[in-house]
Design an enzyme around this catalytic site. Structure first.
Site, PDB file in Angstrom:
ATOM      1  N   ALA A 211       0.785  -1.142  -0.107  1.00  0.00           N
ATOM      2  CA  ALA A 211      -0.063  -0.043   0.086  1.00  0.00           C
ATOM      3  C   ALA A 211       0.929   1.269  -0.308  1.00  0.00           C
ATOM      4  CB  ALA A 211      -0.761  -0.064   1.307  1.00  0.00           C
ATOM      5  N   PRO A 212       0.462   2.555  -0.609  1.00  0.00           N
ATOM      6  CA  PRO A 212      -0.941   2.472  -1.387  1.00  0.00           C
ATOM      7  C   PRO A 212      -0.959   1.923  -2.707  1.00  0.00           C
ATOM      8  CG  PRO A 212       0.432   4.580  -1.665  1.00  0.00           C
ATOM      9  CD  PRO A 212       1.225   3.467  -0.544  1.00  0.00           C
ATOM     10  N   GLY A 213       0.226   1.364  -3.132  1.00  0.00           N
ATOM     11  CA  GLY A 213       0.237   0.582  -4.534  1.00  0.00           C
ATOM     12  C   GLY A 213       1.033   0.839  -5.625  1.00  0.00           C
ATOM     13  N   GLY A 214       1.955   1.746  -5.451  1.00  0.00           N
ATOM     14  CA  GLY A 214       2.901   2.279  -6.588  1.00  0.00           C
ATOM     15  C   GLY A 214       3.751   0.979  -7.186  1.00  0.00           C
ATOM     16  N   ASP A 230      -0.851  -6.171   2.543  1.00  0.00           N
ATOM     17  CA  ASP A 230      -0.457  -5.051   3.433  1.00  0.00           C
ATOM     18  C   ASP A 230      -1.957  -4.650   4.172  1.00  0.00           C
ATOM     19  OD1 ASP A 230      -0.171  -2.169   4.248  1.00  0.00           O
ATOM     20  OD2 ASP A 230       1.439  -2.094   2.829  1.00  0.00           O
ATOM     21  N   ASP A 266       8.583  -3.947   0.284  1.00  0.00           N
ATOM     22  CA  ASP A 266       8.768  -2.615   0.496  1.00  0.00           C
ATOM     23  C   ASP A 266       8.403  -2.203   1.953  1.00  0.00           C
ATOM     24  OD1 ASP A 266       9.769   0.048  -0.114  1.00  0.00           O
ATOM     25  OD2 ASP A 266       7.961   0.819  -0.929  1.00  0.00           O
ATOM     26  N   LYS A 295      14.589  -0.657   5.125  1.00  0.00           N
ATOM     27  CA  LYS A 295      14.685   0.445   5.763  1.00  0.00           C
ATOM     28  C   LYS A 295      15.894   0.352   6.636  1.00  0.00           C
ATOM     29  CE  LYS A 295      10.889   0.627   3.627  1.00  0.00           C
ATOM     30  NZ  LYS A 295      10.939   1.080   2.142  1.00  0.00           N
TER      31      LYS A 295
HETATM   32  C1  LIG Z   1       6.749   2.345   1.944  1.00  0.00           C
HETATM   33  S1  LIG Z   1       5.291   1.745   2.180  1.00  0.00           S
HETATM   34  C2  LIG Z   1       5.072   0.911   0.697  1.00  0.00           C
HETATM   35  C3  LIG Z   1       4.984   1.655  -0.551  1.00  0.00           C
HETATM   36  C4  LIG Z   1       4.681   0.848  -1.711  1.00  0.00           C
HETATM   37  N1  LIG Z   1       5.698  -0.132  -1.928  1.00  0.00           N
HETATM   38  C5  LIG Z   1       3.930   1.660  -2.861  1.00  0.00           C
HETATM   39  O1  LIG Z   1       4.776   1.540  -3.878  1.00  0.00           O
HETATM   40  O2  LIG Z   1       3.190   2.069  -2.883  1.00  0.00           O
HETATM   41  C6  LIG Z   1       5.298   0.534   3.465  1.00  0.00           C
HETATM   42  C7  LIG Z   1       4.262  -0.270   3.773  1.00  0.00           C
HETATM   43  O3  LIG Z   1       4.421  -1.332   4.856  1.00  0.00           O
HETATM   44  C8  LIG Z   1       3.322  -1.696   5.127  1.00  0.00           C
HETATM   45  N2  LIG Z   1       3.613  -2.779   6.132  1.00  0.00           N
HETATM   46  C9  LIG Z   1       4.021  -2.542   7.360  1.00  0.00           C
HETATM   47  N3  LIG Z   1       4.193  -3.729   8.188  1.00  0.00           N
HETATM   48  C10 LIG Z   1       3.462  -4.522   7.395  1.00  0.00           C
HETATM   49  C11 LIG Z   1       3.261  -6.086   7.743  1.00  0.00           C
HETATM   50  N4  LIG Z   1       3.769  -6.528   8.799  1.00  0.00           N
HETATM   51  N5  LIG Z   1       3.039  -6.598   6.631  1.00  0.00           N
HETATM   52  C12 LIG Z   1       2.300  -5.869   5.280  1.00  0.00           C
HETATM   53  N6  LIG Z   1       2.798  -4.669   5.208  1.00  0.00           N
HETATM   54  C13 LIG Z   1       3.384  -4.003   6.261  1.00  0.00           C
HETATM   55  C14 LIG Z   1       2.529  -0.517   5.540  1.00  0.00           C
HETATM   56  O4  LIG Z   1       1.440  -0.716   6.090  1.00  0.00           O
HETATM   57  C15 LIG Z   1       2.975   0.468   4.529  1.00  0.00           C
HETATM   58  O5  LIG Z   1       1.925   0.361   3.606  1.00  0.00           O
END
Ligand SMILES: C[S@@+](CC[C@H](N)C(=O)[O-])C[C@H]1O[C@@H](n2cnc3c(N)ncnc32)[C@H](O)[C@@H]1O
Length: 341
Positions: A211-214, A230, A266, A295
């Site tokens: 999320a959000p889905g890029g 997510d 991600d 990260k």
């Molecule tokens: C940097 S954002 C991802 C952006 C995404 N790659 C995009 O292109 O839109 C990080 C995401 O990691 C998710 N997240 C954190 N802990 C998580 C978990 N245990 N399982 C799945 N998603 C997780 C968060 O909800 C957040 O949406």
């Protein structure tokens, strides 16, 4: 940080990195016995190039010549051409002038552009290659001119096949697409740009932390089917897309119904725990290819990165691991790997 940019020494390797990450690259080069020296913001040199490329190095070239004229005077183009005259001419060259990616470095962009044009004009066009993708196949030589603050100019070269990046100074700028929901999409585009093959039509991709889905959007645009995992919401246009299945739960609780061609990750979560999750995917052969953004918000990044690599390789069986801070990465690195069946 030196008060003035220091001149790199011929025969050593010149490195660029993201501004603020010099100490991390320095440490990696030190650990590899490469005898590093900090030259200025976003700029280092080392005695040799480590066998495993440092994660925080964006680009590296072997220094041929350095100029640091008093008062920052212009270096005559003839002097530069003279320095380059010893380079092999039986292979095409990819010529790139660049500045260190720092606040002061970027003020030199105009100088770099003018210098590249002047040098380019003096080289027969058939000896220069423009398209990056042909450079490696053609066995080209990447010739770099680093235009640094305080009048420092460094000429260097590296074989295109061995170059960390063919982009000027390692800055591979991906274009921001109008409909893209996040900066994250550009991280994915840059990561895919560096791979020998990409996900395509018919491939099954799992996107952890989607999320959000890029990323998901970029993968479906390539014709892939995506399982987006997510707990957070995806943008509405993706939830309606038949190629996207949103699994609204933690990635730690998710197990795929079928093995995936690609695993993307991600997730904004602790690096070691993410590495353990990715290792589980490797061990269970749940995916063949891996692209993950790890990260690294902590101060002491390298010890953790070592641990992450160890977990992925030793516990996960992931092979061909690359770990790089890409141009679009901030406090993070991008990992790629594959797993033989
Ligand atoms: C940097 S954002 C991802 C952006 C995404 N790659 C995009 O292109 O839109 C990080 C995401 O990691 C998710 N997240 C954190 N802990 C998580 C978990 N245990 N399982 C799945 N998603 C997780 C968060 O909800 C957040 O949406």
């Amino acid at each position: 940080m030196p008060a003035q940019t220091l001149a790199a020494q011929p025969g050593r390797w010149l490195w660029t990195c993201r501004e603020g990450f010099e100490s991390h690259l320095f440490e990696e080069l030190l650990w590899a016995d490469a005898n590093p020296r900090l030259l200025g913001p976003a700029l280092l040199e080392s005695e040799r190039r480590p066998d495993v490329p440092p994660a925080f190095g964006r680009a590296a070239e072997k220094v041929i010549a350095t100029w640091a004229p008093a008062g920052g005077a212009q270096v005559p183009v003839e002097d530069i051409l003279d320095a380059l005259s010893g380079l092999p001419t039986h292979v095409p060259w990819v010529l790139r002038a660049f500045t260190p990616d720092s606040e002061r470095g970027n003020t030199q962009a105009g100088r770099a552009e003018a210098l590249e044009a002047a040098v380019r004009a003096a080289i027969p066009p058939h000896r220069l290659l423009e398209e990056d993708h042909r450079a490696r196949d053609a066995g080209a030589l990447l010739v770099g001119l680093c235009v640094a603050p305080d009048g420092v100019l460094v000429a260097g070269a590296v074989s295109a096949r061995e170059a960390l990046s063919l982009a000027p100074g390692g800055r591979r700028r991906m274009k921001r697409a109008g409909e893209s929901p996040s900066r994250a999409a550009m991280k994915l585009e840059e990561a895919l740009d560096g791979l020998a093959h990409e996900p395509g039509r018919g491939d099954v991709c799992v996107d952890l932390g989607a999320a959000p889905g890029g990323w998901t959007q970029r993968l479906v645009a390539r014709g892939a089917r995506v399982v987006a995992v997510d707990p957070a919401r995806l943008m509405p246009e993706l939830t309606k897309n038949p190629k996207v299945q949103h699994v609204q739960q933690s990635a730690f609780a998710y197990a795929p119904e079928e093995p995936a061609d690609w695993l993307f990750c991600d997730m904004a979560w602790r690096p070691q725990e993410v590495a353990q999750l990715l290792a589980k995917w490797g061990r269970r052969r749940w995916a063949r290819n891996l692209v993950a953004n790890i990260k690294l918000p902590m101060k002491d990044k390298n010890p953790l990165l070592l641990r992450v690599k160890q977990i992925l390789v030793d516990d996960g069986g992931w092979e061909g691991l690359t770990v790089r801070q890409l141009y679009h990465d901030r406090d993070e690195v991008t990992v790629t790997a594959h797993r033989m069946r």
